[in-house]
Design a protein around this motif. Sequence first.
Motif, PDB file in Angstrom:
ATOM      1  N   ARG A   1       0.837  -1.198   0.000  1.00  0.00           N
ATOM      2  CA  ARG A   1       0.000   0.000   0.000  1.00  0.00           C
ATOM      3  C   ARG A   1       0.872   1.248   0.000  1.00  0.00           C
ATOM      4  O   ARG A   1       0.663   2.189  -0.782  1.00  0.00           O
ATOM      5  CB  ARG A   1      -0.902  -0.026   1.226  1.00  0.00           C
ATOM      6  N   GLY A   2       1.862   1.282   0.885  1.00  0.00           N
ATOM      7  CA  GLY A   2       2.757   2.430   0.932  1.00  0.00           C
ATOM      8  C   GLY A   2       3.600   2.576  -0.319  1.00  0.00           C
ATOM      9  O   GLY A   2       3.799   3.687  -0.828  1.00  0.00           O
ATOM     10  N   ALA A   3       4.095   1.450  -0.843  1.00  0.00           N
ATOM     11  CA  ALA A   3       4.919   1.497  -2.050  1.00  0.00           C
ATOM     12  C   ALA A   3       4.102   1.949  -3.261  1.00  0.00           C
ATOM     13  O   ALA A   3       4.575   2.745  -4.084  1.00  0.00           O
ATOM     14  CB  ALA A   3       5.538   0.124  -2.312  1.00  0.00           C
ATOM     15  N   LEU A   4       2.879   1.441  -3.396  1.00  0.00           N
ATOM     16  CA  LEU A   4       2.022   1.841  -4.511  1.00  0.00           C
ATOM     17  C   LEU A   4       1.644   3.314  -4.408  1.00  0.00           C
ATOM     18  O   LEU A   4       1.629   4.036  -5.412  1.00  0.00           O
ATOM     19  CB  LEU A   4       0.761   0.982  -4.540  1.00  0.00           C
ATOM     20  N   ASP A   5       1.314   3.771  -3.212  1.00  0.00           N
ATOM     21  CA  ASP A   5       0.927   5.177  -3.045  1.00  0.00           C
ATOM     22  C   ASP A   5       2.079   6.114  -3.400  1.00  0.00           C
ATOM     23  O   ASP A   5       1.851   7.239  -3.858  1.00  0.00           O
ATOM     24  CB  ASP A   5       0.471   5.430  -1.610  1.00  0.00           C
ATOM     25  N   ALA A   6       3.304   5.652  -3.179  1.00  0.00           N
ATOM     26  CA  ALA A   6       4.481   6.458  -3.531  1.00  0.00           C
ATOM     27  C   ALA A   6       4.905   6.251  -4.981  1.00  0.00           C
ATOM     28  O   ALA A   6       5.846   6.891  -5.445  1.00  0.00           O
ATOM     29  CB  ALA A   6       5.647   6.108  -2.604  1.00  0.00           C
ATOM     30  N   ARG A   7       4.217   5.327  -5.686  1.00  0.00           N
ATOM     31  CA  ARG A   7       4.636   4.922  -7.028  1.00  0.00           C
ATOM     32  C   ARG A   7       6.122   4.545  -7.020  1.00  0.00           C
ATOM     33  O   ARG A   7       6.900   4.947  -7.907  1.00  0.00           O
ATOM     34  CB  ARG A   7       4.352   6.010  -8.059  1.00  0.00           C
ATOM     35  N   ALA A   8       6.497   3.776  -6.024  1.00  0.00           N
ATOM     36  CA  ALA A   8       7.900   3.437  -5.824  1.00  0.00           C
ATOM     37  C   ALA A   8       8.393   2.523  -6.933  1.00  0.00           C
ATOM     38  O   ALA A   8       7.655   1.685  -7.449  1.00  0.00           O
ATOM     39  CB  ALA A   8       8.089   2.764  -4.471  1.00  0.00           C
TER      40      ALA A   8
END
Length: 405
Positions: free
Chosen positions: A326-333
């Motif tokens: 969730r955090g990685a996707l939200d950051a478009r990492a």
Amino acid sequence: MTDLKRKALDYHRLPRPGKIEVALTKPCETQEDLSLAYTPGVAQPVLEIEKDPLAAYEYTNKGNLVGVISNGSAILGLGNRGALASKPVMEGKAMLFKRFANVDAFDIEIDAPTVEAMVETVARMAPTFGGINLEDIKAPECFEVERQLQEKLDIPVFHDDQHGTAIIAAAGLLNALEIQSKTLEESRIVCVGAGAAGIAILQLLLALGARKENIALVDSKGVVHSGRDDLNPYKAEFALDTSLRTLEDALKNADVFIGVSQKDLLKPEWLKTMAPKPIVFAMANPDPEIRPEVALAARDDVIMATGRSDYPNQVNNVLGFPFIFRGALDARASEINMTMKIAAVKALSELARQPVPQVVLDAYGLESLEFGPDYIIPKPTDPRLLDVVPKAVYDAAVASGVARI
């Protein structure tokens, strides 16, 4: 057939087969809806994405879509059962992504027995996704599959059997060490199981401050030491220059036992030789390396964790992967790096120290629950996980320069 087995089969079969489905997010009722959803309207986002590939995050579900991918070569504790047999597990993983972090996921089972076939197949389908969750791939091939895909792709590639287990175990271990008045830097650690989870746990503990000279890795042939000539590169990283040869030898005066191996491997008499206030993470499933009741009968000063939900301190990957993605996707990492993993560890560790919400107590039928020997890891039903862990991962992605938003 036992009642549990029958219930499990009925759960997966009734009232319709499987655990997931595709749902629409836009109206598709009128002529105008159809003209926007498909031709001719769909041509507009196509042209925008051609000009700027990152526009796919704006006009498609890429930014909230994870591929849950396996070749079935190491399914749970069942071994190599083939790609198709892994589908119930991959569906379950997709289900948990949606339930806990509202991340959409497709389960994809690939008939790809070699590293080369796996890497090529996943790389070719990667444009579909914002992230790839690899699952149930045997070691040591899993390390190479992940490494090559991380090099090829500009989206997170995360083998959960490695890093999910490592992150949850590390979070619990930091708390257990504090309760036992020990430090990670000074603790002697014995890890039994040199596959995906064992290697990843030790790599993460090193990044958190453990000392390699204090770590003894044990595989099916005994202690991994520098005199052995049968070690793959991942085991060789932890080869000790030591006279220790057996698990029994290694456990004497050890502070921490980490088990990702097989049931009943830790004998009570060996546990008694460990240092005062030992910590035992017996995570083999479904049966741990030593059962908590057996361990506590041998040592009343031990802190225990297992992979089971019917004992305290369950090392459960669902505490990690939905929220990490969730955090990685939200950051478009572009990746999930060590900085992000450590951020997740610290967020989970800190959350277990906070007062427990009533909703968690109700879910587990408890009157109270507080930080201590029987509560070193948050419960999966804790609603604060969705607030705390993704934000920590997002912030770490930004700080480490891999965020694209």
